[in-house]
Design a protein around this motif. Structure first.
Motif, PDB file in Angstrom:
ATOM      1  N   SER A  73     -55.719 -15.576  65.033  1.00  0.00           N
ATOM      2  CA  SER A  73     -56.202 -15.106  63.707  1.00  0.00           C
ATOM      3  C   SER A  73     -57.723 -15.492  62.994  1.00  0.00           C
ATOM      4  CB  SER A  73     -55.624 -15.981  62.635  1.00  0.00           C
ATOM      5  OG  SER A  73     -55.685 -16.965  63.017  1.00  0.00           O
ATOM      6  N   THR A  76     -59.606 -11.920  63.985  1.00  0.00           N
ATOM      7  CA  THR A  76     -59.269 -10.959  62.855  1.00  0.00           C
ATOM      8  C   THR A  76     -59.594 -11.224  61.091  1.00  0.00           C
ATOM      9  OG1 THR A  76     -56.773 -11.315  63.215  1.00  0.00           O
ATOM     10  CG2 THR A  76     -57.229  -9.849  64.731  1.00  0.00           C
ATOM     11  N   LEU A 183     -48.671 -10.012  57.566  1.00  0.00           N
ATOM     12  CA  LEU A 183     -47.439  -8.987  58.893  1.00  0.00           C
ATOM     13  C   LEU A 183     -48.331  -9.793  59.657  1.00  0.00           C
ATOM     14  CD1 LEU A 183     -49.411  -5.522  57.146  1.00  0.00           C
ATOM     15  CD2 LEU A 183     -47.127  -6.613  57.904  1.00  0.00           C
ATOM     16  N   ILE A 184     -49.522  -9.959  60.481  1.00  0.00           N
ATOM     17  CA  ILE A 184     -49.913 -10.417  61.762  1.00  0.00           C
ATOM     18  C   ILE A 184     -49.254 -12.152  62.070  1.00  0.00           C
ATOM     19  CG2 ILE A 184     -51.729 -12.006  62.929  1.00  0.00           C
ATOM     20  CD1 ILE A 184     -53.446  -9.762  61.673  1.00  0.00           C
ATOM     21  N   GLY A 186     -45.689 -13.001  60.692  1.00  0.00           N
ATOM     22  CA  GLY A 186     -44.862 -12.601  60.506  1.00  0.00           C
ATOM     23  C   GLY A 186     -44.116 -11.836  62.401  1.00  0.00           C
ATOM     24  N   LEU A 187     -45.842 -11.048  62.740  1.00  0.00           N
ATOM     25  CA  LEU A 187     -45.380 -10.353  63.952  1.00  0.00           C
ATOM     26  C   LEU A 187     -45.080 -11.613  65.411  1.00  0.00           C
ATOM     27  CD1 LEU A 187     -48.011  -7.360  64.193  1.00  0.00           C
ATOM     28  CD2 LEU A 187     -45.376  -6.840  64.106  1.00  0.00           C
ATOM     29  N   PHE A 188     -46.168 -12.535  64.768  1.00  0.00           N
ATOM     30  CA  PHE A 188     -46.510 -13.808  65.715  1.00  0.00           C
ATOM     31  C   PHE A 188     -45.232 -14.861  66.125  1.00  0.00           C
ATOM     32  CE2 PHE A 188     -47.070 -18.045  66.390  1.00  0.00           C
ATOM     33  CZ  PHE A 188     -48.536 -18.104  67.906  1.00  0.00           C
ATOM     34  N   MET A 190     -41.650 -12.649  65.012  1.00  0.00           N
ATOM     35  CA  MET A 190     -40.949 -12.657  65.835  1.00  0.00           C
ATOM     36  C   MET A 190     -41.183 -12.504  67.461  1.00  0.00           C
ATOM     37  SD  MET A 190     -40.875  -8.987  63.683  1.00  0.00           S
ATOM     38  CE  MET A 190     -40.633  -7.584  65.034  1.00  0.00           C
ATOM     39  N   GLY A 191     -42.659 -12.587  67.483  1.00  0.00           N
ATOM     40  CA  GLY A 191     -42.561 -13.115  69.398  1.00  0.00           C
ATOM     41  C   GLY A 191     -42.231 -13.437  69.146  1.00  0.00           C
ATOM     42  N   ARG A 192     -42.447 -15.356  69.069  1.00  0.00           N
ATOM     43  CA  ARG A 192     -41.673 -16.331  69.336  1.00  0.00           C
ATOM     44  C   ARG A 192     -40.380 -16.468  69.402  1.00  0.00           C
ATOM     45  NH1 ARG A 192     -44.652 -21.329  66.662  1.00  0.00           N
ATOM     46  NH2 ARG A 192     -43.858 -22.393  68.388  1.00  0.00           N
TER      47      ARG A 192
END
Length: 197
Positions: A73, A76, A183-184, A186-188, A190-192
């Protein structure tokens, strides 16, 4: 060897020291053309790496904060926030107030104070009580130096125009980094969820 558009990190630290020790639009004017966008981004990435490493190392002290989450984080959001803010300063200053600076001048000028102050802020942030007070003072310093840098880099000597430019750029940065951060995040998450962690 450095050219008028490419300044070394060593040169930039010396220029930062000059800007921080003698704050004025004239001091920024002395340096705004000594480096370009590439130099500014390299310098900002130094701040991002320092912040990322410190935040990642201290991630274990906070619940629900992971080493790699902090690392990713910070690496970026810091450059993205810097680019968004300085881009907004340039576009707003030029569009609304007919500022005559260039984007590389804006980015370079802002990097000269942003990098050392953000590194100090990151180092201080690990101190619980004292950290909050010092971080508040550093935030005030960032506002002050930003005010001087926008006057110099965009050639906006009218104080009201400089203040409006900074406020609108700050709002633009909040919106863009908020959307990207969401967005980042949310992606993190989702990955978890997919991995079950």
């Amino acid at each position: 060897m450095t050219s008028s558009t490419d300044s070394s990190v060593k040169d930039m630290f010396a220029q930062s020291a000059a800007v921080l020790s003698l704050p004025s639009p004239a001091t920024f004017e002395r340096f705004e053309r000594r480096g370009g966008l590439t130099s500014a981004l390299i310098y900002v990435m130094i701040a991002a790496v320092v912040s990322a490493v410190i935040a990642a190392l201290f991630a274990g002290l906070h619940e629900n904060v992971t080493f790699f989450g902090q690392l990713f984080s910070r690496l970026t959001t810091i450059p993205l926030g810097f680019l968004t803010f300085t881009g907004a300063v340039y576009l707003i200053g030029r569009s609304l107030f007919r500022g005559t600076g260039t984007y590389p001048e804006v980015a370079y000028s802002f990097a000269l104070f942003y990098v050392p102050l953000s590194i100090v802020s990151t180092l201080i942030s690990v101190i619980p009580i004292l950290g909050w007070l010092v971080m508040f003072l550093i935030s005030l310093a960032m506002i002050y130096f930003g005010f001087l840098a926008v006057q110099s880099s965009m050639n906006l000597r009218d104080q009201t125009q400089a203040i409006v430019t900074l406020v609108l750029a700050w709002i633009a940065q909040l919106v863009v980094t908020g959307v990207i951060g969401g967005l980042i995040g949310g992606l993190f998450l989702m990955g978890r969820a997919v991995t079950g962690n």
